[in-house]
Design an enzyme around this catalytic site. Structure first.
Site, PDB file in Angstrom:
ATOM      1  N   THR A 176      48.683 -59.738  21.231  1.00 41.27           N
ATOM      2  CA  THR A 176      47.672 -58.679  21.142  1.00 41.27           C
ATOM      3  C   THR A 176      46.292 -59.302  21.290  1.00 41.27           C
ATOM      4  O   THR A 176      45.969 -60.276  20.610  1.00 41.27           O
ATOM      5  CB  THR A 176      47.798 -57.933  19.804  1.00 41.27           C
ATOM      6  OG1 THR A 176      49.112 -57.384  19.737  1.00 41.27           O
ATOM      7  CG2 THR A 176      46.766 -56.824  19.687  1.00 41.27           C
ATOM      8  N   GLY A 213      39.401 -73.375  23.024  1.00 39.57           N
ATOM      9  CA  GLY A 213      39.421 -74.412  24.049  1.00 39.57           C
ATOM     10  C   GLY A 213      40.761 -75.117  24.125  1.00 39.57           C
ATOM     11  O   GLY A 213      41.250 -75.445  25.213  1.00 39.57           O
ATOM     12  N   SER A 220      35.171 -72.416  25.167  1.00 46.84           N
ATOM     13  CA  SER A 220      35.514 -72.061  23.782  1.00 46.84           C
ATOM     14  C   SER A 220      34.312 -71.380  23.134  1.00 46.84           C
ATOM     15  O   SER A 220      33.181 -71.851  23.289  1.00 46.84           O
ATOM     16  CB  SER A 220      35.878 -73.332  23.018  1.00 46.84           C
ATOM     17  OG  SER A 220      36.053 -73.035  21.649  1.00 46.84           O
ATOM     18  N   GLY A 221      34.559 -70.307  22.387  1.00 46.74           N
ATOM     19  CA  GLY A 221      33.458 -69.531  21.821  1.00 46.74           C
ATOM     20  C   GLY A 221      32.641 -70.248  20.759  1.00 46.74           C
ATOM     21  O   GLY A 221      31.419 -70.119  20.705  1.00 46.74           O
ATOM     22  N   HIS A 222      33.331 -71.029  19.912  1.00 49.35           N
ATOM     23  CA  HIS A 222      32.616 -71.497  18.716  1.00 49.35           C
ATOM     24  C   HIS A 222      31.621 -72.621  18.987  1.00 49.35           C
ATOM     25  O   HIS A 222      30.919 -73.061  18.082  1.00 49.35           O
ATOM     26  CB  HIS A 222      33.600 -71.873  17.599  1.00 49.35           C
ATOM     27  CG  HIS A 222      34.388 -73.128  17.808  1.00 49.35           C
ATOM     28  ND1 HIS A 222      34.088 -74.292  17.147  1.00 49.35           N
ATOM     29  CD2 HIS A 222      35.467 -73.392  18.569  1.00 49.35           C
ATOM     30  CE1 HIS A 222      34.971 -75.220  17.497  1.00 49.35           C
ATOM     31  NE2 HIS A 222      35.807 -74.703  18.359  1.00 49.35           N
ATOM     32  N   GLN A 264      32.300 -78.391  26.098  1.00 50.89           N
ATOM     33  CA  GLN A 264      31.030 -78.921  25.585  1.00 50.89           C
ATOM     34  C   GLN A 264      29.859 -78.600  26.511  1.00 50.89           C
ATOM     35  O   GLN A 264      28.712 -78.587  26.078  1.00 50.89           O
ATOM     36  CB  GLN A 264      31.124 -80.437  25.374  1.00 50.89           C
ATOM     37  CG  GLN A 264      32.015 -80.844  24.220  1.00 50.89           C
ATOM     38  CD  GLN A 264      31.475 -80.446  22.854  1.00 50.89           C
ATOM     39  OE1 GLN A 264      30.289 -80.193  22.663  1.00 50.89           O
ATOM     40  NE2 GLN A 264      32.359 -80.380  21.876  1.00 50.89           N
ATOM     41  N   ASN A 292      32.808 -84.787  24.898  1.00 47.58           N
ATOM     42  CA  ASN A 292      32.440 -84.307  23.567  1.00 47.58           C
ATOM     43  C   ASN A 292      31.940 -85.409  22.641  1.00 47.58           C
ATOM     44  O   ASN A 292      31.313 -85.114  21.627  1.00 47.58           O
ATOM     45  CB  ASN A 292      33.623 -83.585  22.914  1.00 47.58           C
ATOM     46  CG  ASN A 292      34.918 -84.341  23.026  1.00 47.58           C
ATOM     47  OD1 ASN A 292      35.339 -84.702  24.120  1.00 47.58           O
ATOM     48  ND2 ASN A 292      35.536 -84.619  21.914  1.00 47.58           N
ATOM     49  N   CYS A 333      37.577 -83.044  16.125  1.00 47.60           N
ATOM     50  CA  CYS A 333      38.894 -82.470  16.380  1.00 47.60           C
ATOM     51  C   CYS A 333      39.995 -83.448  16.003  1.00 47.60           C
ATOM     52  O   CYS A 333      41.132 -83.075  15.825  1.00 47.60           O
ATOM     53  CB  CYS A 333      39.017 -82.095  17.851  1.00 47.60           C
ATOM     54  SG  CYS A 333      37.605 -81.122  18.393  1.00 47.60           S
TER      55      CYS A 333
END
Ligand code: PLP
Length: 382
Positions: free
Chosen positions: A237, A71, A199-201, A179, A151, A325
């Site tokens: 990559t 994110g 964001s994935g997590h 969020q 958040n 964060c």
């Protein structure tokens, strides 16, 4: 872990389906998608399929998805990339309750590139007023950025309305949906946004993968320069396994979101009512109704939030003072200060946030422990 984890807004565990889907791309199918041999081509196919799934989730074209490291990077690329890619103008409209990834990117543009920023104020409930956003837009505004859901307090903004106001002035609109992901619809056509960060997590994929949707023809100056991957918009990559993980989590979100949101909203409301009834002086922060299904944040005047957290942890409940964060910072939450809370009250904040697997019964059973922990800390203080 033992006990109850109520800090899902900070991060969540990787889901089994996600781990199983990404595993082959960390092991046998480990290729570099840019390589012109079979191992590379297999990775390239997996990356393309993942991009198509994320695009389906967000209602956009696959070519409009840029995979990022999360994110923070998606927000940096949106803010810096759109502002610096714009043919003219040096003004940004945002709010004081954005995540640091947005605020610090705007601050960078102000400090280093001579931009000006207008921070549209929010009410006590965390909502920005569309009239205030309209008033903040100027002929030289290059970008407006307002988060979909906050958040810390969970307030959900009327993004479609705000984006339409920006477009009426020809201003591109970005929203940080980190969020909101997993809880709210993220169709960029319905939201009407030009850029959106995820964001994935936060949804059961690992830390270190995210994505930015950026509308087809919007000029975007890259932040990371190098080999020109991601159509030149983000060199490096590609994290193939991460992209597959994000796509798998997105597919689960598409399948389960509505049912999860309905269940967790009911659980949230029961939990909120129990905490307010059982803990004298507790106040829910953020909007009472327009908020995320998985978040309830409170202030407990007469306490210290960090000490309440420790008391809760002794009782097997893991929660947070708000923004993980910004962990390590002793400052009162910039979000609560922007909502108009005094600094000493802002320091009493505790945020409970959970995933869809936490039941209403489990949440409601936490309320007496909250009352006890708050009572204990007030006792210490007096
Ligand atoms: N934006 C919001 C609203 C967040 O809550 C977070 C993380 O908590 C981020 C951005 C940053 O995302 P990441 O941790 O993937 O860098």
């Amino acid at each position: 872990m033992t006990g109850l984890y109520l800090d899902a807004a900070a991060t969540s565990a990787v889901r089994r389906e996600v781990l199983e889907a990404m595993w082959p791309y960390l092991t046998g199918d480990f290729g570099n998608p840019s390589s012109h041999h079979a191992v590379g081509e297999s990775a390239a196919r997996a990356l393309a399929a993942a991009r198509a799934t994320v695009a389906e989730w967000l209602g956009c074209r696959a070519s409009e998805i840029v995979f990022t490291s999360g994110g923070t990077e998606a927000d940096n690329l949106a803010i810096k990339g759109i502002a610096l890619g714009a043919p003219r103008g040096r003004h940004i409209v945002t709010t004081p309750i954005e995540h640091e990834a947005v605020l610090a990117s705007v601050d960078y543009l102000v400090r280093v590139h001579g931009f000006e920023a207008t921070y549209v104020p929010v009410g006590r409930d965390g909502l920005v007023s569309p009239d205030d956003v309209a008033a903040a837009l100027r002929p030289d505004t290059t970008l407006a950025s307002v988060m979909l859901a906050n958040n810390e307090v969970g307030t959900v903004q009327p993004i479609a309305e705000l984006a339409a106001l920006a477009h009426a002035q020809g201003v591109p609109f970005h929203t940080d949906a980190v969020q909101a992901a997993g809880w709210l619809p993220l169709d960029v056509r319905e939201l009407g946004v030009d850029a959106l960060s995820v964001s994935g997590h936060k949804i059961g994929a690992p830390k270190g993968i995210g994505a930015l949707f950026v509308r087809g023809r919007l000029p975007l100056e890259p932040v990371l320069h190098g080999g020109g991957q991601e159509r030149g918009r983000r060199s490096g990559t590609e994290n193939v396994a991460g992209a597959v993980a994000l796509a798998t989590a997105a597919r689960l979100a598409m399948r389960d979101r509505e049912a999860n949101a309905a269940r967790s909203t009911a659980a949230r409301d029961a939990f909120t009512a129990a905490v307010l009834a059982q803990t004298p002086g507790a106040e829910l922060t953020g909007h009472a109704a327009a908020r995320l299904p998985g978040t309830a944040s409170f202030v407990f005047p007469g306490t210290n939030g960090e000490t309440v957290l420790l008391e809760l942890e002794r009782r097997g409940i893991v929660s947070s003072s708000g923004s993980a964060c910004a962990a390590g910072s002793e400052d009162a939450s910039h979000v609560l200060l922007a909502l108009g809370y005094d600094e000493d009250v802002a320091r009493t904040a505790v945020r409970f946030s959970w995933g869809p697997d936490v039941s209403e019964d489990a949440l409601v059973a936490v309320a007496p422990a909250v009352a006890e922990a708050v009572g204990e800390v007030r006792g210490l203080a007096s």
